[in-house]
Design an enzyme around this catalytic site. Structure first.
Site, PDB file in Angstrom:
ATOM      1  N   GLU A 186       0.814  -1.215   0.000  1.00  0.00           N
ATOM      2  CA  GLU A 186       0.000   0.000   0.000  1.00  0.00           C
ATOM      3  C   GLU A 186       0.853   1.273   0.000  1.00  0.00           C
ATOM      4  OE1 GLU A 186      -4.003  -1.832   2.070  1.00  0.00           O
ATOM      5  OE2 GLU A 186      -2.530  -0.894   3.390  1.00  0.00           O
ATOM      6  N   VAL A 187       1.703   1.373  -1.006  1.00  0.00           N
ATOM      7  CA  VAL A 187       2.600   2.535  -1.127  1.00  0.00           C
ATOM      8  C   VAL A 187       1.814   3.668  -1.797  1.00  0.00           C
ATOM      9  CG1 VAL A 187       4.875   3.330  -1.861  1.00  0.00           C
ATOM     10  CG2 VAL A 187       4.513   0.903  -1.355  1.00  0.00           C
TER      11      VAL A 187
END
Length: 473
Positions: free
Chosen positions: A174-175
């Protein structure tokens, strides 16, 4: 009746029977050679004394290891000391946790976030300049040399306290906002540069640091940032030779065939080994108080189907995640003691290849309960949380006119606080009560005060002695 023994109290606190089977029985029916329980310590980190009580149960239920996500509870030193939370473990406590795990044959894999979910690092003013986007502290700027030096130092300190670790999880899930920073915008204007290239470049740099400095340790990564990258790009990136992806999906209706195809894609790209990740709590709502056991059981049973469709021995093992916060700034979700029955059902189902009546009976035996229904679970924390979650708000709404209600719920809240204090630090207990108990009690207290203020004063007392005249003190 005699007073309750200390061991009996401890067993009741954790919701377990006092006498654990110690045979560590492992079934040959499971496609997962390793089953790791995720301890998410970025919220409600349990006291070491509590971990000493539940590690034997983890082993008896079929766990073979732990994935420990320390976040701000790790005792960072030197310039990194500012990352420590007030309730962080001390170095000696980390060592004791590792000793306890080893005593119960639980292999420990530490997790260090190195790309996304970096709020606990980038929220600090001294490190805010390393954000990908200045307004958001969740993603690290991969263009800054200082960024790699920072996560490299974090990795080194964690592995120094985990000698011999075979794996290190470096996160990379979840960058958010990757590619939206000014440096990234300029970089992406160059031909052939993409956010996928940027992601793979940073992942490769961090993994290369781990491999170079700690050659006996293999990095793991969450796979969500890899899923949509074309096979040829993944293959050419060099990443498959450095990391082992962890395919995660916490849904009760995950796409079994799609996951099998994704496994084959990763294998074709050159990843020699893969992992799966299910959930036993913390994946069905950011403020969930009680884990929906049926949802998590279905999720884990479907991972068994995925494993059955894939090539044999492609999956190293499965990680049962137990998220405590959705991110660093989110509220607490289900506490670990409340999630123990769900963990037990899921672990035993993975161990034995399904959830049969025999497995149900074994879970009940291991937990020391007569039924898997909520009412049959003996943990005082679980029983009290059930009452608060299911009945506090509704009873306040329905019965605001009775002052006895306030006394009853205040007493239960005090009992719950005392139970929580045996497991968690003070600030965790206060946070959970503030989120789940105090608002309703405050509403009730305020209304009772309003009713009292609006009530007519009692009539004045008449002449003569009162009803207690002539009686002593």
């Amino acid at each position: 009746m005699g007073s309750e023994s200390e061991e009996g109290r401890r067993a009741r606190t954790r919701g377990l029977s006092c006498d654990f089977p110690q045979d560590g029985e492992m079934s040959g029916s499971s496609p997962f050679k390793m089953r790791f329980v995720h301890l998410d310590l970025k919220g409600a980190p349990p006291k070491v004394s509590y971990l000493s009580e539940i590690f034997p149960l983890f082993r008896a239920l079929g766990a073979s290891g732990l994935l420990i996500e320390y976040e701000d509870t790790f005792p960072y030193e030197g310039p990194l000391r500012l990352l420590r939370a007030p309730h962080a473990y001390s170095p000696s406590e980390v060592t004791e946790v590792l000793r306890l795990a080893a005593a119960h044959e639980l292999e420990v894999v530490p997790l260090v976030q190195t790309f996304g979910h970096m709020e606990f690092v980038l929220k600090h003013e001294a490190l805010a300049h390393l954000r990908e986007v200045a307004l958001f502290p969740n993603t690290l700027n991969p263009h800054e040399a200082e960024s790699l030096a920072l996560v490299g130092a974090m990795v080194d300190q964690v592995l120094e306290l985990h000698p011999g670790a075979r794996w290190l999880h470096i996160g990379c899930d979840e960058v958010y906002y990757l590619g939206e920073g000014e440096a990234s915008r300029q970089w992406l204007q160059q031909e052939q540069n993409t956010t996928a290239t940027l992601c793979l470049s940073h992942m490769r740099a961090v993994a290369s640091h781990v491999r170079a400095r700690h050659p006996a340790t293999t990095p793991l990564v969450w796979d969500d940032m890899l899923r949509d990258i074309p096979e040829d790009q993944l293959s050419a990136s060099g990443v498959p030779q450095l990391v082992e992806p962890v395919l995660w999906d916490y849904g009760a209706d995950l796409d079994v065939q799609g996951k099998a195809l994704l496994m084959e894609k990763y294998r074709q790209c050159g990843f020699p080994r893969l992992w799966a990740a299910s959930a036993f709590k913390g994946a069905t709502g950011p403020s969930q108080a009680l884990p929906p056991v049926e949802h998590h059981l279905r999720n884990n049973l479907q991972w068994l189907q995925v494993a059955a469709q894939g090539r044999k021995d492609t999956l190293q093992g499965i990680i049962l995640t137990g998220w405590q916060r959705y991110d660093h700034f989110s509220v607490l979700c289900e506490l670990l003691p409340v999630g123990i029955p769900s963990l037990a059902v899921c672990l035993q189902s993975l161990l034995h290849g399904g959830f049969t009546e025999d497995v149900r009976a074994r879970v009940q035996h291991l937990l020391g309960i007569s039924s898997l229904e909520i009412a049959g679970v003996l943990s005082d924390i679980l029983a009290l949380v059930v009452q608060v979650s299911l009945h506090l708000r509704s009873s306040v709404d329905e019965m605001l006119q009775t002052d006895s209600l306030l006394g009853r719920w205040s007493g239960l809240a005090q009992e719950l606080a005392a139970a929580l204090h045996r497991v968690f630090p003070e600030d965790t207990v206060e946070e959970w009560l503030q989120e789940n108990v105090h608002p309703s009690l405050g509403q009730l207290q305020a209304l009772l005060q309003d009713l009292e203020a609006a009530s007519p004063p009692p009539p004045p007392a008449g002449p003569g002695p009162g009803p207690d005249a002539g009686q002593g003190p």
